[in-house]
Design a protein around this motif. Structure first.
Motif, mmCIF file in Angstrom:
data_model
loop_
_atom_site.group_PDB
_atom_site.id
_atom_site.type_symbol
_atom_site.label_atom_id
_atom_site.label_comp_id
_atom_site.label_asym_id
_atom_site.label_seq_id
_atom_site.Cartn_x
_atom_site.Cartn_y
_atom_site.Cartn_z
ATOM 1 N N PHE A 55 57.711 -80.869 37.669
ATOM 2 C CA PHE A 55 56.850 -81.880 38.285
ATOM 3 C C PHE A 55 57.609 -82.937 39.057
ATOM 4 C CE2 PHE A 55 54.787 -80.487 34.273
ATOM 5 C CZ PHE A 55 53.766 -79.763 34.843
ATOM 6 N N GLY A 56 58.933 -82.913 39.012
ATOM 7 C CA GLY A 56 59.740 -83.933 39.678
ATOM 8 C C GLY A 56 59.932 -85.128 38.757
ATOM 9 N N LYS A 57 61.017 -85.838 38.955
ATOM 10 C CA LYS A 57 61.290 -87.008 38.120
ATOM 11 C C LYS A 57 60.291 -88.103 38.437
ATOM 12 C CE LYS A 57 66.097 -86.219 37.216
ATOM 13 N NZ LYS A 57 67.374 -86.808 36.968
ATOM 14 N N SER A 58 59.896 -88.816 37.393
ATOM 15 C CA SER A 58 58.940 -89.888 37.604
ATOM 16 C C SER A 58 59.615 -91.045 38.324
ATOM 17 C CB SER A 58 58.372 -90.362 36.265
ATOM 18 O OG SER A 58 59.415 -90.856 35.451
ATOM 19 N N THR A 59 58.850 -91.700 39.165
ATOM 20 C CA THR A 59 59.393 -92.838 39.910
ATOM 21 C C THR A 59 58.937 -94.123 39.258
ATOM 22 O OG1 THR A 59 57.492 -92.843 41.377
ATOM 23 C CG2 THR A 59 59.410 -91.589 42.084
ATOM 24 N N GLN A 60 59.769 -95.121 39.335
ATOM 25 C CA GLN A 60 59.440 -96.424 38.796
ATOM 26 C C GLN A 60 59.451 -97.420 39.947
ATOM 27 O OE1 GLN A 60 62.337 -97.228 35.800
ATOM 28 N NE2 GLN A 60 61.459 -95.789 34.349
#
Length: 152
Positions: A105-110
């Motif tokens: 899912f791809g790395k989560s962004t902050q």
């Protein structure tokens, strides 16, 4: 004089007459495997197939994963992933699952928020830019660069 400087006579320098015994590049891994196994070796999985397989494994029960592991036709990379999942379960970790989710899912962004206060002195005097948005500040800086003759 450095080792590879022109005119250096120290060492074994290669010339048109002095060539290494084994010249050329090493054969690729696929060619090496073909010579060992006698079979054509090539990619069999696309990236989408890989992701579908990982998703499939993540949705199985422990019993289902155990039966997949026991099957002798199961590819080794699938066994490695199942083994890592079982290892995480045994030690109470989530690192394998997190890595797999990042791949799927791809790395989560902050989002990062901050207040920008800038005072610019010019010929008019002090200008308060604190009420401008980030986009407006970027436009303002581009206009200043254009006025001052810098490339935009």
């Amino acid at each position: 004089m450095a080792l590879f400087e022109k005119g250096n006579t120290v060492g074994n320098r290669f010339t048109s007459e002095n060539q290494p015994k084994k010249n050329g590049r090493k054969p690729s891994l696929y060619k090496q495997l073909k010579s060992i196994t006698g079979k054509k070796v090539d990619y069999e999985l696309s990236k989408e197939d890989y992701f579908k397989t990982i998703r499939f494994l993540m949705e199985r029960t422990k019993d289902e994963l155990n039966s997949i592991m026991k099957d002798e036709q199961t590819p080794i990379w699938v066994c490695n992933i199942i083994s890592a999942i079982f290892s995480d379960i045994r030690y109470g970790r989530t690192s394998t699952v997190e890595m797999i989710f990042d791949r799927l899912f791809g790395k989560s962004t902050q989002p990062i928020e901050g207040d920008v206060n800038a005072n610019v002195s010019g010929s008019v005097g002090m200008v308060d830019l604190s009420k401008l948005t980030t986009e407006e500040l970027v436009q303002y800086n581009q206009l200043l660069d254009k006025i001052n003759g810098k490339k935009v």
